[in-house]
Motif scaffolding. Structure first.
Motif, PDB file in Angstrom:
ATOM      1  N   ALA A  28      18.815  25.123  -2.360  1.00 14.45           N
ATOM      2  CA  ALA A  28      19.438  26.452  -2.392  1.00 14.45           C
ATOM      3  C   ALA A  28      18.900  27.268  -3.570  1.00 14.45           C
ATOM      4  CB  ALA A  28      20.953  26.322  -2.473  1.00 14.45           C
ATOM      5  N   ALA A  29      18.761  26.631  -4.720  1.00 14.12           N
ATOM      6  CA  ALA A  29      18.222  27.339  -5.894  1.00 14.12           C
ATOM      7  C   ALA A  29      16.795  27.814  -5.627  1.00 14.12           C
ATOM      8  CB  ALA A  29      18.267  26.429  -7.122  1.00 14.12           C
ATOM      9  N   ASP A  30      15.977  26.957  -5.025  1.00 15.76           N
ATOM     10  CA  ASP A  30      14.603  27.344  -4.700  1.00 15.76           C
ATOM     11  C   ASP A  30      14.568  28.535  -3.748  1.00 15.76           C
ATOM     12  OD1 ASP A  30      13.686  25.252  -6.274  1.00 15.76           O
ATOM     13  OD2 ASP A  30      13.218  23.941  -4.567  1.00 15.76           O
ATOM     14  N   TRP A  31      15.469  28.550  -2.785  1.00 19.62           N
ATOM     15  CA  TRP A  31      15.511  29.625  -1.801  1.00 19.62           C
ATOM     16  C   TRP A  31      16.221  30.870  -2.322  1.00 19.62           C
ATOM     17  CZ3 TRP A  31      17.098  26.276   3.044  1.00 19.62           C
ATOM     18  CH2 TRP A  31      15.963  25.620   3.532  1.00 19.62           C
ATOM     19  N   GLY A  32      16.841  30.782  -3.500  1.00 18.05           N
ATOM     20  CA  GLY A  32      17.580  31.915  -4.051  1.00 18.05           C
ATOM     21  C   GLY A  32      18.904  32.137  -3.357  1.00 18.05           C
ATOM     22  N   ALA A  33      19.464  31.077  -2.788  1.00 21.54           N
ATOM     23  CA  ALA A  33      20.708  31.180  -2.031  1.00 21.54           C
ATOM     24  C   ALA A  33      21.913  30.878  -2.912  1.00 21.54           C
ATOM     25  CB  ALA A  33      20.691  30.207  -0.850  1.00 21.54           C
ATOM     26  N   GLU A  34      22.980  31.589  -2.659  1.00 21.95           N
ATOM     27  CA  GLU A  34      24.267  31.264  -3.262  1.00 21.95           C
ATOM     28  C   GLU A  34      24.731  29.935  -2.671  1.00 21.95           C
ATOM     29  OE1 GLU A  34      28.878  32.734  -2.781  1.00 21.95           O
ATOM     30  OE2 GLU A  34      27.287  34.187  -2.393  1.00 21.95           O
ATOM     31  N   VAL A  35      25.257  29.058  -3.501  1.00 19.45           N
ATOM     32  CA  VAL A  35      25.724  27.752  -3.029  1.00 19.45           C
ATOM     33  C   VAL A  35      27.226  27.798  -2.770  1.00 19.45           C
ATOM     34  CG1 VAL A  35      26.052  25.317  -3.642  1.00 19.45           C
ATOM     35  CG2 VAL A  35      23.922  26.478  -4.235  1.00 19.45           C
ATOM     36  N   VAL A  36      27.614  27.280  -1.611  1.00 18.67           N
ATOM     37  CA  VAL A  36      29.019  27.050  -1.307  1.00 18.67           C
ATOM     38  C   VAL A  36      29.200  25.551  -1.181  1.00 18.67           C
ATOM     39  CG1 VAL A  36      30.864  27.353   0.388  1.00 18.67           C
ATOM     40  CG2 VAL A  36      29.360  29.273  -0.177  1.00 18.67           C
ATOM     41  N   ASP A  37      29.978  24.979  -2.085  1.00 20.06           N
ATOM     42  CA  ASP A  37      30.304  23.550  -2.051  1.00 20.06           C
ATOM     43  C   ASP A  37      31.414  23.368  -1.032  1.00 20.06           C
ATOM     44  OD1 ASP A  37      31.281  20.975  -2.475  1.00 20.06           O
ATOM     45  OD2 ASP A  37      31.298  21.145  -4.660  1.00 20.06           O
ATOM     46  N   ALA A  38      31.066  22.804   0.126  1.00 21.77           N
ATOM     47  CA  ALA A  38      32.034  22.645   1.202  1.00 21.77           C
ATOM     48  C   ALA A  38      32.894  21.403   1.047  1.00 21.77           C
ATOM     49  CB  ALA A  38      31.302  22.606   2.544  1.00 21.77           C
ATOM     50  N   GLY A  39      32.602  20.597   0.020  1.00 24.28           N
ATOM     51  CA  GLY A  39      33.357  19.362  -0.150  1.00 24.28           C
ATOM     52  C   GLY A  39      32.818  18.280   0.766  1.00 24.28           C
ATOM     53  N   PRO A  40      33.596  17.251   1.015  1.00 25.27           N
ATOM     54  CA  PRO A  40      33.140  16.134   1.848  1.00 25.27           C
ATOM     55  C   PRO A  40      33.312  16.433   3.343  1.00 25.27           C
ATOM     56  CG  PRO A  40      35.301  15.622   0.967  1.00 25.27           C
ATOM     57  CD  PRO A  40      34.900  16.967   0.399  1.00 25.27           C
ATOM     58  N   VAL A  41      32.377  17.185   3.917  1.00 23.77           N
ATOM     59  CA  VAL A  41      32.482  17.618   5.314  1.00 23.77           C
ATOM     60  C   VAL A  41      31.392  17.006   6.201  1.00 23.77           C
ATOM     61  CG1 VAL A  41      33.690  19.766   4.761  1.00 23.77           C
ATOM     62  CG2 VAL A  41      31.180  19.744   4.836  1.00 23.77           C
ATOM     63  N   GLY A  42      30.756  15.928   5.739  1.00 22.39           N
ATOM     64  CA  GLY A  42      29.690  15.324   6.530  1.00 22.39           C
ATOM     65  C   GLY A  42      28.578  16.325   6.775  1.00 22.39           C
ATOM     66  N   HIS A  43      28.099  16.370   8.009  1.00 26.42           N
ATOM     67  CA  HIS A  43      27.009  17.292   8.359  1.00 26.42           C
ATOM     68  C   HIS A  43      27.547  18.614   8.921  1.00 26.42           C
ATOM     69  CE1 HIS A  43      22.817  18.173   8.845  1.00 26.42           C
ATOM     70  NE2 HIS A  43      22.869  18.233  10.161  1.00 26.42           N
ATOM     71  N   LEU A  44      28.859  18.819   8.781  1.00 23.08           N
ATOM     72  CA  LEU A  44      29.537  20.016   9.259  1.00 23.08           C
ATOM     73  C   LEU A  44      29.194  20.281  10.730  1.00 23.08           C
ATOM     74  CD1 LEU A  44      30.201  22.822   6.723  1.00 23.08           C
ATOM     75  CD2 LEU A  44      30.731  23.080   9.131  1.00 23.08           C
ATOM     76  N   ASP A  45      29.404  19.241  11.523  1.00 25.76           N
ATOM     77  CA  ASP A  45      29.122  19.314  12.951  1.00 25.76           C
ATOM     78  C   ASP A  45      30.290  18.709  13.722  1.00 25.76           C
ATOM     79  OD1 ASP A  45      28.802  16.621  12.360  1.00 25.76           O
ATOM     80  OD2 ASP A  45      26.697  16.538  12.937  1.00 25.76           O
ATOM     81  N   SER A  46      30.145  18.615  15.020  1.00 17.64           N
ATOM     82  CA  SER A  46      31.217  18.082  15.857  1.00 17.64           C
ATOM     83  C   SER A  46      31.588  16.653  15.468  1.00 17.64           C
ATOM     84  CB  SER A  46      30.802  18.107  17.336  1.00 17.64           C
ATOM     85  OG  SER A  46      30.500  19.418  17.728  1.00 17.64           O
ATOM     86  N   LYS A  47      30.591  15.842  15.139  1.00 17.24           N
ATOM     87  CA  LYS A  47      30.863  14.458  14.750  1.00 17.24           C
ATOM     88  C   LYS A  47      31.678  14.380  13.468  1.00 17.24           C
ATOM     89  CE  LYS A  47      26.722  12.541  16.871  1.00 17.24           C
ATOM     90  NZ  LYS A  47      25.425  11.905  16.610  1.00 17.24           N
ATOM     91  N   SER A  48      31.566  15.401  12.638  1.00 16.71           N
ATOM     92  CA  SER A  48      32.317  15.445  11.379  1.00 16.71           C
ATOM     93  C   SER A  48      33.678  16.118  11.552  1.00 16.71           C
ATOM     94  CB  SER A  48      31.530  16.212  10.314  1.00 16.71           C
ATOM     95  OG  SER A  48      30.243  15.710  10.154  1.00 16.71           O
ATOM     96  N   GLY A  49      33.994  16.504  12.783  1.00 17.14           N
ATOM     97  CA  GLY A  49      35.293  17.106  13.059  1.00 17.14           C
ATOM     98  C   GLY A  49      35.299  18.627  13.065  1.00 17.14           C
ATOM     99  N   PHE A  50      34.118  19.239  13.131  1.00 14.45           N
ATOM    100  CA  PHE A  50      34.064  20.695  13.112  1.00 14.45           C
ATOM    101  C   PHE A  50      33.739  21.241  14.482  1.00 14.45           C
ATOM    102  CE2 PHE A  50      33.889  19.719   8.730  1.00 14.45           C
ATOM    103  CZ  PHE A  50      34.599  20.745   8.134  1.00 14.45           C
TER     104      PHE A  50
END
Length: 165
Positions: A126-148
């Protein structure tokens, strides 16, 4: 009117995945490209994304998940267009990807327990890309398998990117 282009990862998201839900329920959210199946071929994905972006001069916000974030980085290295922002969600951080700053506003969502990217590697990318970081916490891959399925926090991030800088 702002377009919202969903940039898929390497596989087809499950029907209950947040990106699929957004495509079904939000006007202006379209796939760029339609979710293809594996394997992930960066050149093909970048060409498909370029075709969708170039089809209109309307401003676009890119919403990328997983390997879709890599597609965005490769696209930004090679092309320009009316992209005003990008939401980058749980990107992997393999060797050989562009590491320069993205030429538009970006927010990178990083998970504390993503099986595809260590937290510190995601923050560094994210730093290399110049992106703001959002720490999502322990959310796995933030996909259906992770409950999203639904992901209202993501919708808020997209709305923020679509608004004034």
């Amino acid at each position: 009117m702002t377009r919202f282009l969903l940039v898929p990862g390497r596989g087809v998201p499950f029907p209950n995945h947040w990106s699929r839900q957004w495509a079904r329920t939000h006007r202006g959210f379209v796939w760029a490209p339609e979710p293809p199946g594996p394997p992930y071929v960066a050149e093909d994905r970048v060409a498909a994304l370029q075709a969708v972006i170039a089809a209109s001069e309307e401003p676009a916000v890119l919403v990328a998940h997983s390997a879709g974030c890599l597609t965005v980085a490769f696209w930004a290295e090679r092309h320009t267009g009316p992209v005003v922002g990008a939401l980058l969600v749980t990107s992997p951080a393999p060797d050989g990807i562009p590491r320069g700053p993205l030429p538009f506003r970006s927010v990178m969502v990083v998970s504390r327990n993503d099986p595809h990217c260590a937290f510190d590697d995601g923050v560094a990318l994210a730093a290399d890309w110049g992106a703001e970081v959002v720490d999502a916490g322990p959310v796995g891959h933030l996909d259906s398998k992770s409950g999203f399925g639904p992901w209202p926090d993501g919708e808020k991030l997209v709305a923020r990117l679509a608004g004034p800088a």
